[in-house]
Design an enzyme around this catalytic site. Sequence first.
Site, PDB file in Angstrom:
ATOM      1  CE1 TYR A 299       2.597  -6.253  -1.759  1.00 13.35           C
ATOM      2  CE2 TYR A 299       2.850  -5.360   0.527  1.00 13.35           C
ATOM      3  CZ  TYR A 299       3.142  -6.187  -0.360  1.00 13.35           C
ATOM      4  OH  TYR A 299       2.264  -7.042   1.023  1.00 13.35           O
ATOM      5  CB  CYS A 300       0.594  -4.540  -4.244  1.00 18.57           C
ATOM      6  SG  CYS A 300      -1.483  -4.617  -4.378  1.00 18.57           S
ATOM      7  CG  LEU A 301      -3.373  -1.716  -5.990  1.00 20.48           C
ATOM      8  CD1 LEU A 301      -4.998  -0.343  -6.111  1.00 20.48           C
ATOM      9  CD2 LEU A 301      -2.630  -2.675  -7.376  1.00 20.48           C
ATOM     10  CG  LEU A 327       8.599  -5.240  -2.760  1.00 21.24           C
ATOM     11  CD1 LEU A 327       8.548  -4.709  -1.161  1.00 21.24           C
ATOM     12  CD2 LEU A 327       9.546  -5.872  -3.253  1.00 21.24           C
TER      13      LEU A 327
END
Length: 568
Positions: A299-301, A327
């Site tokens: 997710y993200c980073l 994501l």
Amino acid sequence: MVDRATHAAIARVTQGLSPSALTLAYLDWALHLSASPGKAATLVESALRKSAEFARYATECFSGVNGETFCLEPAPNDSRFRAEDWHKPPFNVFAQGFLMAEQWWREATTDVRGVTAHHERVVEFAARQLLDMLSPSNFALTNPEVIQATAQQGGANLLRGAINAAAEISRSLAKQPAEGAEAFVPGETVAVTEGEVVFRNRLIELIQYTPKTGKVRPEPVLIVPAWIMKYYILDLSPQNSLVRHLVDQGFTVFMISWKNPDENDRDLGLEDYRKLGPETALQVIDAILPGRPVHAVGYCLGGTLMSIEAAALARRAPDRLASLTLLAAQTDFHEAGELMLFIDESQLTFLEDMMWERGYLDTKQMAGAFQMLRSQDLVWSRMVREFLLGEKQKLNDLLAWNADATRMPYRMHAEYLKGLFLDNDLAEGRYRVDGVAVAIEDIACPIFAVGTETDHVAPWRSVHKINLIGDTEVTFALTTGGHNAGIVSEPGHRHRSYRLATKRAADPYLAPDEWHAKAAVQEGSWWLAWFDWLGARSGAPVAPPAMGAADKGLHPLGPAPGAYVLQP
């Protein structure tokens, strides 16, 4: 040393923004504008035309000739002037004057020949920030909704607003959490999915969740959240917990919970995060479930980091991953949205020196940058609602999580911004793992990528680039909502829809807007489509595993959510 200390001192005043970077941008714009008489003449003509149009509109409004229509409509995502009273004099005149000024400044700060694209975006953004601050919707005497509420309530709304403002200032000075956050405590009301911490090192705790079905899919799921946030956004309340839904679907789920770094972690680099994070987590999972491929989720980073790990595994263990899910995660940062406004050589040097003094990037700087990207919604509209209308927004689990911020180590954050954001090393084949360059194109397992329509952190068109640089089957989902709310999109969530399409390796590439036009809208939550996608790439159900692996020294260290998530 002296330069670093000087920059750090200035940063405390400017909240981390580099005066040099802003000055260079404005000089670039001003000098090129001064040398562009044609553009200047066009702007003068536009100003005169808008002034005449505004005078005509104001005259018609006050004389009763004009009804309640705007001659210049706000942008579709601008909700400041939607109330009915904004279409009545004198407030429609205020709104039109502001919108015309906003339009003129947009013309003035864009399309000036010779200005670098980055400097143009910085100047346009700064002008927009100033204009957002001066919007008539922000002031009690020019906002009809505030005037009406004040008349109806005898000024009680302003009294409540003053109390709200005083309470917020007091909490900020005392470094206390937002009001109502005490109702959302990890392990008590949020992050309550049952599980055990089965491993801990100096950077992560690995949580293994308790099975909820008699049999489970043989392939475990490893979730790598971003370390810019605490992991429990994916395990909020029971009804909107992605982890709980996965467990209920018969998956064995592991979650990384990152430590909240302090000054002692200043020298942890991006490679430390990869090695101590997903690489180590995969090794622990292999000890618990030997030889089983893993469904990796980032997710993200955390998605960017998991992409790097997946690219590295493609060389040394190509069968280690059964799939990769990203994501709201970017792998190509060339068009990474308005966050790039804060990233150039001058700004990075300034930011590095600020972090060098403390050893980490403080939560306030990070939160401030994200708020600036959506100041209209996250700052000014909230101030009007809470301080002028006196309507305190009730905290929910997502807002409480969002206020539970984390820090970023000096070295890691500097490497991340320089290597990935500024230089785009991962997408351009320069990022190295153990001295060897890795590439997203090397990933062979199927990929499921999710973008969100109103994401201001990882714009969906940037996330969509996995279709371009990936050389495997890519299923891309675009869901309604923003960076957080679009991901936390549980079944039954109202007003949720998504688009979904799969690109196989041999299929032609579709640019984002072409993809958007072709992919049909589907009502409901993208979670259900993802669960089906995971299930189709999983084996027949088997008996659930034990918690940890006692024979290999992996004893449960304590119940979820663990200790790291509770660190202030």
